[in-house]
Design a protein around this motif. Structure first.
Motif, PDB file in Angstrom:
ATOM      1  N   UNK A 100      51.514  40.542  46.552  1.00 14.72           N
ATOM      2  CA  UNK A 100      52.245  41.253  47.612  1.00 14.72           C
ATOM      3  C   UNK A 100      52.236  40.468  48.926  1.00 14.72           C
ATOM      4  N   UNK A 101      51.272  39.575  49.101  1.00 11.11           N
ATOM      5  CA  UNK A 101      51.169  38.807  50.346  1.00 11.11           C
ATOM      6  C   UNK A 101      51.660  37.371  50.197  1.00 11.11           C
ATOM      7  N   UNK A 102      52.398  37.086  49.146  1.00  9.70           N
ATOM      8  CA  UNK A 102      52.823  35.706  48.888  1.00  9.70           C
ATOM      9  C   UNK A 102      53.747  35.163  49.979  1.00  9.70           C
ATOM     10  N   UNK A 103      54.450  36.019  50.684  1.00 13.51           N
ATOM     11  CA  UNK A 103      55.364  35.561  51.739  1.00 13.51           C
ATOM     12  C   UNK A 103      54.754  35.665  53.138  1.00 13.51           C
ATOM     13  N   UNK A 104      53.522  36.050  53.224  1.00 16.07           N
ATOM     14  CA  UNK A 104      52.883  36.230  54.533  1.00 16.07           C
ATOM     15  C   UNK A 104      52.587  34.877  55.171  1.00 16.07           C
ATOM     16  N   UNK A 105      53.030  34.697  56.407  1.00 21.51           N
ATOM     17  CA  UNK A 105      52.757  33.466  57.166  1.00 21.51           C
ATOM     18  C   UNK A 105      51.871  33.839  58.339  1.00 21.51           C
ATOM     19  N   UNK A 106      50.715  33.201  58.421  1.00 24.58           N
ATOM     20  CA  UNK A 106      49.732  33.560  59.435  1.00 24.58           C
ATOM     21  C   UNK A 106      49.682  32.602  60.610  1.00 24.58           C
ATOM     22  N   UNK A 107      50.315  31.455  60.506  1.00 21.38           N
ATOM     23  CA  UNK A 107      50.225  30.467  61.562  1.00 21.38           C
ATOM     24  C   UNK A 107      49.025  29.548  61.402  1.00 21.38           C
ATOM     25  N   UNK A 108      48.168  29.838  60.432  1.00 22.50           N
ATOM     26  CA  UNK A 108      47.024  28.994  60.105  1.00 22.50           C
ATOM     27  C   UNK A 108      47.101  28.649  58.624  1.00 22.50           C
ATOM     28  N   UNK A 109      46.562  27.515  58.221  1.00 20.02           N
ATOM     29  CA  UNK A 109      46.558  27.193  56.790  1.00 20.02           C
ATOM     30  C   UNK A 109      45.795  28.243  55.982  1.00 20.02           C
ATOM     31  N   UNK A 110      46.168  28.363  54.725  1.00 19.90           N
ATOM     32  CA  UNK A 110      45.490  29.288  53.824  1.00 19.90           C
ATOM     33  C   UNK A 110      44.266  28.667  53.175  1.00 19.90           C
TER      34      UNK A 110
ATOM     35  N   UNK B   9      44.000  36.271  53.686  1.00 21.42           N
ATOM     36  CA  UNK B   9      44.542  37.620  53.865  1.00 21.42           C
ATOM     37  C   UNK B   9      44.277  38.447  52.613  1.00 21.42           C
ATOM     38  N   UNK B  10      44.020  39.731  52.823  1.00 20.58           N
ATOM     39  CA  UNK B  10      43.690  40.655  51.739  1.00 20.58           C
ATOM     40  C   UNK B  10      44.492  41.936  51.925  1.00 20.58           C
ATOM     41  N   UNK B  11      44.896  42.532  50.834  1.00 13.41           N
ATOM     42  CA  UNK B  11      45.565  43.820  50.853  1.00 13.41           C
ATOM     43  C   UNK B  11      44.556  44.850  50.355  1.00 13.41           C
ATOM     44  N   UNK B  12      44.132  45.750  51.246  1.00 10.19           N
ATOM     45  CA  UNK B  12      43.061  46.697  50.910  1.00 10.19           C
ATOM     46  C   UNK B  12      43.446  48.110  51.333  1.00 10.19           C
ATOM     47  N   UNK B  13      42.804  49.118  50.738  1.00 12.32           N
ATOM     48  CA  UNK B  13      43.023  50.490  51.204  1.00 12.32           C
ATOM     49  C   UNK B  13      42.562  50.638  52.662  1.00 12.32           C
ATOM     50  N   UNK B  14      43.235  51.462  53.418  1.00  8.71           N
ATOM     51  CA  UNK B  14      42.926  51.590  54.847  1.00  8.71           C
ATOM     52  C   UNK B  14      41.508  52.082  55.103  1.00  8.71           C
ATOM     53  N   UNK B  15      40.952  52.900  54.221  1.00  6.74           N
ATOM     54  CA  UNK B  15      39.596  53.406  54.454  1.00  6.74           C
ATOM     55  C   UNK B  15      38.526  52.335  54.213  1.00  6.74           C
ATOM     56  N   UNK B  16      38.880  51.232  53.595  1.00  9.59           N
ATOM     57  CA  UNK B  16      37.932  50.159  53.293  1.00  9.59           C
ATOM     58  C   UNK B  16      37.917  49.100  54.394  1.00  9.59           C
ATOM     59  N   UNK B  17      39.004  48.950  55.100  1.00  9.77           N
ATOM     60  CA  UNK B  17      39.200  47.816  56.008  1.00  9.77           C
ATOM     61  C   UNK B  17      38.115  47.674  57.065  1.00  9.77           C
ATOM     62  N   UNK B  18      37.640  48.763  57.634  1.00  7.03           N
ATOM     63  CA  UNK B  18      36.661  48.657  58.719  1.00  7.03           C
ATOM     64  C   UNK B  18      35.291  48.189  58.246  1.00  7.03           C
ATOM     65  N   UNK B  19      34.880  48.555  57.039  1.00 10.93           N
ATOM     66  CA  UNK B  19      33.544  48.193  56.566  1.00 10.93           C
ATOM     67  C   UNK B  19      33.503  47.027  55.599  1.00 10.93           C
ATOM     68  N   UNK B  20      34.649  46.454  55.275  1.00  7.53           N
ATOM     69  CA  UNK B  20      34.685  45.373  54.277  1.00  7.53           C
ATOM     70  C   UNK B  20      34.059  44.100  54.828  1.00  7.53           C
ATOM     71  N   UNK B  21      33.400  43.356  53.934  1.00  3.94           N
ATOM     72  CA  UNK B  21      32.731  42.113  54.313  1.00  3.94           C
ATOM     73  C   UNK B  21      33.427  40.930  53.653  1.00  3.94           C
TER      74      UNK B  21
END
Length: 194
Positions: A128-138, A164-176
């Motif tokens: 799902x993030x294959x087209x995401x451009x971050x401005x920094x190398x991957x 970049x990661x696609x995660x559930x919104x409830x996980x994003x704050x505590x993910x490591x």
């Protein structure tokens, strides 16, 4: 009562055979599964080296630091694919500083993933993030080319990249965020966030 006495007598008479059977069975079970467990430990990241927030961790002849972590709404990004409604994009920005003589091929093989307190994991850059451009190398190296091979930042100079990661919104704050060098498994770096 008679049955219990005869069972007890039989167990005492067969005690040596029963103990021997348990020992042989345990040895056979260990012998037949040893290679599988060794391979499991070799190819799975099992032993995290926790890196405190704002600190750097050494792995594979380089120092790795987690810079910042951004949480983005996928609706604001032109991803070109459908994403779940409750998902967010978590972007982890890293800096890698190779030491003198660090193996560039080893550093180029880095993989990123995210984990939460429940032990769940998310891999970097799902489809799902294959087209995401971050401005920094991957990737973890500066350049991959057929003629020059792998070139990274010179020793002592940091190389900045993002995962970049696609995660559930409830996980994003505590993910490591975690960084793994496959050849160095089962050890890997797990970064604590502020």
């Amino acid at each position: 009562m008679n049955v219990m006495k005869s069972l007890h007598r039989w167990l005492r008479a067969q005690r040596g055979w029963l103990v021997g059977g348990v020992l042989v069975g345990s040895t056979v079970l260990l012998w037949t599964t040893w290679d599988a467990w060794r391979d499991y430990a070799r190819w799975r990241p099992l032993r995290p080296a926790d890196v405190a927030a704002g600190e750097g961790g050494m792995l594979g002849g380089a120092e790795w630091r987690l810079g910042s972590v951004e949480i983005l709404d996928p609706k604001d990004l032109a991803l070109g694919r459908r994403v779940p409604d409750d998902a967010v994009v978590l972007v982890a920005h890293y800096a890698m500083t190779p030491a003198t003589g660090a193996d560039q091929k080893l550093l180029a093989s880095c993989d990123g993933r995210l984990s939460d307190a429940k032990g769940r994991h998310w891999e970097e850059y799902p489809i799902e993030l294959s087209r995401l451009h971050l401005g920094e190398p991957r990737g973890c190296v500066a350049e991959l080319s057929a003629d020059a091979g792998i070139r990274s930042a010179p020793p002592g100079a940091p190389w900045h990249f993002a995962h970049a990661y696609l995660v559930p919104s409830d996980v994003a704050l505590g993910a490591m965020p975690e960084l793994i060098l496959p050849k160095l498994q089962p050890r890997y770096l797990r970064f604590q966030r502020r």
